[in-house]
Write a protein that holds these residues in place. Sequence first.
Motif, PDB file in Angstrom:
ATOM      1  N   GLN A 195       0.694  -1.144  -0.021  1.00  0.00           N
ATOM      2  CA  GLN A 195       0.026   0.012  -0.121  1.00  0.00           C
ATOM      3  C   GLN A 195       0.938   1.413   0.109  1.00  0.00           C
ATOM      4  N   PHE A 196       2.116   1.201   0.319  1.00  0.00           N
ATOM      5  CA  PHE A 196       3.067   2.292   0.395  1.00  0.00           C
ATOM      6  C   PHE A 196       3.781   2.491  -0.881  1.00  0.00           C
ATOM      7  N   ASP A 197       3.484   3.545  -1.651  1.00  0.00           N
ATOM      8  CA  ASP A 197       4.384   3.691  -3.032  1.00  0.00           C
ATOM      9  C   ASP A 197       5.732   4.137  -2.875  1.00  0.00           C
ATOM     10  N   PHE A 198       6.183   4.668  -1.576  1.00  0.00           N
ATOM     11  CA  PHE A 198       7.423   5.172  -1.319  1.00  0.00           C
ATOM     12  C   PHE A 198       8.467   4.348  -0.970  1.00  0.00           C
ATOM     13  N   ILE A 199       7.804   3.007  -0.878  1.00  0.00           N
ATOM     14  CA  ILE A 199       8.877   2.064  -0.537  1.00  0.00           C
ATOM     15  C   ILE A 199       9.296   1.385  -1.537  1.00  0.00           C
TER      16      ILE A 199
END
Length: 187
Positions: A4-8
Motif C-alpha cells: 500500500q505504500f508507493d514510497f517503499i
Amino acid sequence: FFRQFDFIDAVVTGGDYEISISSYLGYVQTGNVRDLSGVYVNSLERNFVGCSIGNKWSFSDLDVAPYDIYSQMIIDKREMTVTIQRGCPYDCSYCLATKMYSFQSRMKDPSEIIGYCMKHRSKFDSYRFFAPVFTLDREWAKELCRQMISAGTDFKWCTTTRYELLDDEELVGLLVKAGCYKISVGV
C-alpha cells in the motif's frame, strides 16, 4: 501490508535477509531482475521475486563488531554466537526460525565454521552454535564433529536441537569428543 505504500522501493520477503539485501543492491546497480532473490520490488509492478535458500551468509567481522564490550558488559562471559545453520522444517509456535529463515534447513560448510572459530580462538572461551536443529542432518553434524576432532579444536561449544534427534549414539559420542558441553532442546 507494504504494497500500500508507493514510497517503499523494496522489502525483504523471505529467505536470508543478508542475501536478499545484497541481491537488491546488485539489482539497483545492474538492473538485472534475475539477480533478485527474496525481495519485493515496488518498481516491478509489485510482484514478489525469487526465494533465497542459499548458505552464503557471512560470519561476523570481529574487527568491526564490538564483541569485547558486549561480552564484558552484557553477558559477562567470553562466548561468541556463530550462526552455522538456518531454516527449520518444524515450525514450532515458540520459535522464529521458520519465520526468519524459511522451512528449508541449510548449513555452513564444516571447514568454514572451524576456520572462523579457530581464527578467533583467543578471544572466546566458548561458542554458541546457532542452529535451530543442529542434528537435523545427522551426517552433516557428524562430519562437523569429525573435522573438529581432527583439527584438534580445543574450545567448548553448545547448540540446540530436538530431543528425538539425539537417539544416535555415534553422533552423541562425537558431539562430546568435539567439545559440545550443552545442548538445548525444544519441548
